[in-house]
Design a protein around this motif. Sequence first.
Motif, PDB file in Angstrom:
ATOM      1  N   ARG A  83      -0.534   6.673  10.360  1.00  0.00           N
ATOM      2  CA  ARG A  83      -1.692   5.922   9.853  1.00  0.00           C
ATOM      3  C   ARG A  83      -1.390   5.340   8.475  1.00  0.00           C
ATOM      4  O   ARG A  83      -1.715   4.183   8.194  1.00  0.00           O
ATOM      5  CB  ARG A  83      -2.925   6.818   9.780  1.00  0.00           C
ATOM      6  CG  ARG A  83      -3.555   7.134  11.125  1.00  0.00           C
ATOM      7  CD  ARG A  83      -4.687   8.137  10.948  1.00  0.00           C
ATOM      8  NE  ARG A  83      -5.811   7.562  10.223  1.00  0.00           N
ATOM      9  CZ  ARG A  83      -6.763   8.309   9.651  1.00  0.00           C
ATOM     10  NH1 ARG A  83      -6.684   9.629   9.695  1.00  0.00           N
ATOM     11  NH2 ARG A  83      -7.764   7.727   9.021  1.00  0.00           N
ATOM     12  N   ILE A  84      -0.758   6.136   7.611  1.00  0.00           N
ATOM     13  CA  ILE A  84      -0.429   5.657   6.271  1.00  0.00           C
ATOM     14  C   ILE A  84       0.565   4.507   6.345  1.00  0.00           C
ATOM     15  O   ILE A  84       0.455   3.518   5.612  1.00  0.00           O
ATOM     16  CB  ILE A  84       0.124   6.814   5.417  1.00  0.00           C
ATOM     17  CG1 ILE A  84      -0.969   7.852   5.175  1.00  0.00           C
ATOM     18  CG2 ILE A  84       0.660   6.303   4.076  1.00  0.00           C
ATOM     19  CD1 ILE A  84      -0.468   9.115   4.530  1.00  0.00           C
ATOM     20  N   GLN A  85       1.555   4.626   7.251  1.00  0.00           N
ATOM     21  CA  GLN A  85       2.562   3.576   7.392  1.00  0.00           C
ATOM     22  C   GLN A  85       1.971   2.309   8.008  1.00  0.00           C
ATOM     23  O   GLN A  85       2.395   1.194   7.686  1.00  0.00           O
ATOM     24  CB  GLN A  85       3.717   4.082   8.262  1.00  0.00           C
ATOM     25  CG  GLN A  85       4.495   5.245   7.673  1.00  0.00           C
ATOM     26  CD  GLN A  85       5.220   4.859   6.399  1.00  0.00           C
ATOM     27  OE1 GLN A  85       4.739   5.112   5.302  1.00  0.00           O
ATOM     28  NE2 GLN A  85       6.379   4.247   6.537  1.00  0.00           N
ATOM     29  N   ARG A  86       1.008   2.476   8.888  1.00  0.00           N
ATOM     30  CA  ARG A  86       0.469   1.341   9.641  1.00  0.00           C
ATOM     31  C   ARG A  86      -0.588   0.553   8.859  1.00  0.00           C
ATOM     32  O   ARG A  86      -0.743  -0.665   9.052  1.00  0.00           O
ATOM     33  CB  ARG A  86      -0.139   1.846  10.954  1.00  0.00           C
ATOM     34  CG  ARG A  86      -0.571   0.739  11.909  1.00  0.00           C
ATOM     35  CD  ARG A  86      -1.091   1.304  13.209  1.00  0.00           C
ATOM     36  NE  ARG A  86      -2.400   1.926  13.058  1.00  0.00           N
ATOM     37  CZ  ARG A  86      -2.631   3.231  13.113  1.00  0.00           C
ATOM     38  NH1 ARG A  86      -1.649   4.075  13.313  1.00  0.00           N
ATOM     39  NH2 ARG A  86      -3.851   3.711  12.962  1.00  0.00           N
ATOM     40  N   ILE A  87      -1.334   1.235   7.982  1.00  0.00           N
ATOM     41  CA  ILE A  87      -2.474   0.600   7.312  1.00  0.00           C
ATOM     42  C   ILE A  87      -2.145   0.388   5.840  1.00  0.00           C
ATOM     43  O   ILE A  87      -2.084   1.354   5.065  1.00  0.00           O
ATOM     44  CB  ILE A  87      -3.739   1.467   7.468  1.00  0.00           C
ATOM     45  CG1 ILE A  87      -4.057   1.675   8.951  1.00  0.00           C
ATOM     46  CG2 ILE A  87      -4.921   0.824   6.758  1.00  0.00           C
ATOM     47  CD1 ILE A  87      -5.118   2.704   9.226  1.00  0.00           C
ATOM     48  N   PRO A  88      -1.894  -0.837   5.414  1.00  0.00           N
ATOM     49  CA  PRO A  88      -1.546  -1.086   4.009  1.00  0.00           C
ATOM     50  C   PRO A  88      -2.762  -0.894   3.098  1.00  0.00           C
ATOM     51  O   PRO A  88      -3.912  -1.045   3.520  1.00  0.00           O
ATOM     52  CB  PRO A  88      -1.085  -2.546   4.021  1.00  0.00           C
ATOM     53  CG  PRO A  88      -1.809  -3.153   5.175  1.00  0.00           C
ATOM     54  CD  PRO A  88      -1.925  -2.070   6.217  1.00  0.00           C
ATOM     55  N   VAL A  89      -2.480  -0.579   1.857  1.00  0.00           N
ATOM     56  CA  VAL A  89      -3.555  -0.443   0.869  1.00  0.00           C
ATOM     57  C   VAL A  89      -4.157  -1.815   0.597  1.00  0.00           C
ATOM     58  O   VAL A  89      -3.448  -2.794   0.366  1.00  0.00           O
ATOM     59  CB  VAL A  89      -3.022   0.182  -0.430  1.00  0.00           C
ATOM     60  CG1 VAL A  89      -4.107   0.209  -1.499  1.00  0.00           C
ATOM     61  CG2 VAL A  89      -2.506   1.592  -0.164  1.00  0.00           C
ATOM     62  N   SER A  90      -5.482  -1.879   0.632  1.00  0.00           N
ATOM     63  CA  SER A  90      -6.215  -3.125   0.410  1.00  0.00           C
ATOM     64  C   SER A  90      -7.009  -3.032  -0.888  1.00  0.00           C
ATOM     65  O   SER A  90      -7.331  -1.940  -1.363  1.00  0.00           O
ATOM     66  CB  SER A  90      -7.164  -3.381   1.580  1.00  0.00           C
ATOM     67  OG  SER A  90      -8.055  -4.452   1.308  1.00  0.00           O
ATOM     68  N   THR A  91      -7.333  -4.174  -1.466  1.00  0.00           N
ATOM     69  CA  THR A  91      -8.306  -4.175  -2.552  1.00  0.00           C
ATOM     70  C   THR A  91      -9.709  -4.064  -1.943  1.00  0.00           C
ATOM     71  O   THR A  91      -9.939  -4.479  -0.799  1.00  0.00           O
ATOM     72  CB  THR A  91      -8.220  -5.459  -3.390  1.00  0.00           C
ATOM     73  OG1 THR A  91      -8.499  -6.580  -2.536  1.00  0.00           O
ATOM     74  CG2 THR A  91      -6.837  -5.607  -4.004  1.00  0.00           C
ATOM     75  N   VAL A  92     -10.622  -3.504  -2.711  1.00  0.00           N
ATOM     76  CA  VAL A  92     -11.986  -3.346  -2.206  1.00  0.00           C
ATOM     77  C   VAL A  92     -12.595  -4.701  -1.883  1.00  0.00           C
ATOM     78  O   VAL A  92     -13.319  -4.857  -0.886  1.00  0.00           O
ATOM     79  CB  VAL A  92     -12.847  -2.574  -3.232  1.00  0.00           C
ATOM     80  CG1 VAL A  92     -14.309  -2.538  -2.793  1.00  0.00           C
ATOM     81  CG2 VAL A  92     -12.309  -1.165  -3.431  1.00  0.00           C
TER      82      VAL A  92
END
Length: 232
Positions: free
Chosen positions: A29-38
Motif C-alpha cells: 500500500r505504501i509503495q502503491r499510493i504516493p504521498v499527496s498534498t491535502v
Amino acid sequence: MPAFVLLIAALALAFLLSRLLRLLAQFRRIQRIPVSTVALLPGSGQAAVTGNASGAQLSSPFAAIPCVFWSIEVQEYRSNGRSGSWRTVLARTSDAPLVLDDGTGRVQIEPAGAALFLQDRFAAQQGMFGGLNQSTLDALERLGVRTRTWLSTSRRLRIRERQIRHGERVFALGEIARAGAQAALASTPDAPLLLSNRDAPALARDLTMRMLGLLALPLLLLLAALLIGVFG
C-alpha cells in the motif's frame, strides 16, 4: 516426531505466515499510493499525506506528557511450568481525531482501527530486574490493571506508551472520507489506516526489516532441526 510437536510447529508457521502477509499488504500500500498534498486529495479512494499534527490537548496515561494522540499496552509474564510468555492484559488508544496540516490544507485523521507504527516514548517494567514508581502504579490501578497478585506479590508487568505530540510530523494512509466539510482519512474493514511518526520511505524500510526477520525465523528453526538430526 510426536504429533503434538508437528501441530505446534504448524500453528507457529501459520501465525508467522499471517503476520508476514499483513506486513506485505501494508508495504505494498505504501509503495502503491504516493504521498499527496491535502489540496490535491481526490474525492474518494486511498490516499497518503504527511503533515504536522494537531488536535485535542490530551495527557498520556503513564508519562503524563501533553499530546494529541496516545497508545498504551500493558503485558504480564505468565509462566507455564519451565517456560512462559508475555500476554497483553490491556491495550488502549485515545479516540479523539487528529488533524494534519501540510501547508496546503488540513485533513482529519480518524484513529479508530489504525495500524500504528510509532516509536515508544515511555517504557517500564515490574518484576525480576525492575520496579515501577508510585505514579505508574497509580495509573495502572486507575486503568483497572491490578499490580499485585492475590498473594500480595508484585505481578510481573511491562508497559509501553507511544504518543503523537502537537506539531509533530506524521504520515497517514487511509480511505478518504468526510468529516463535515473537511476531508478525513479513516480505516476500512479491509485496510486499516496506517499512522506513523516516520515518513513513507522510512516506514517502508521498517516493514522490510520486519518481513526479513519473520522469514529468517523459520529458516533458523529448520537449520536447528537439521543440525539436531545430523549430530543428535
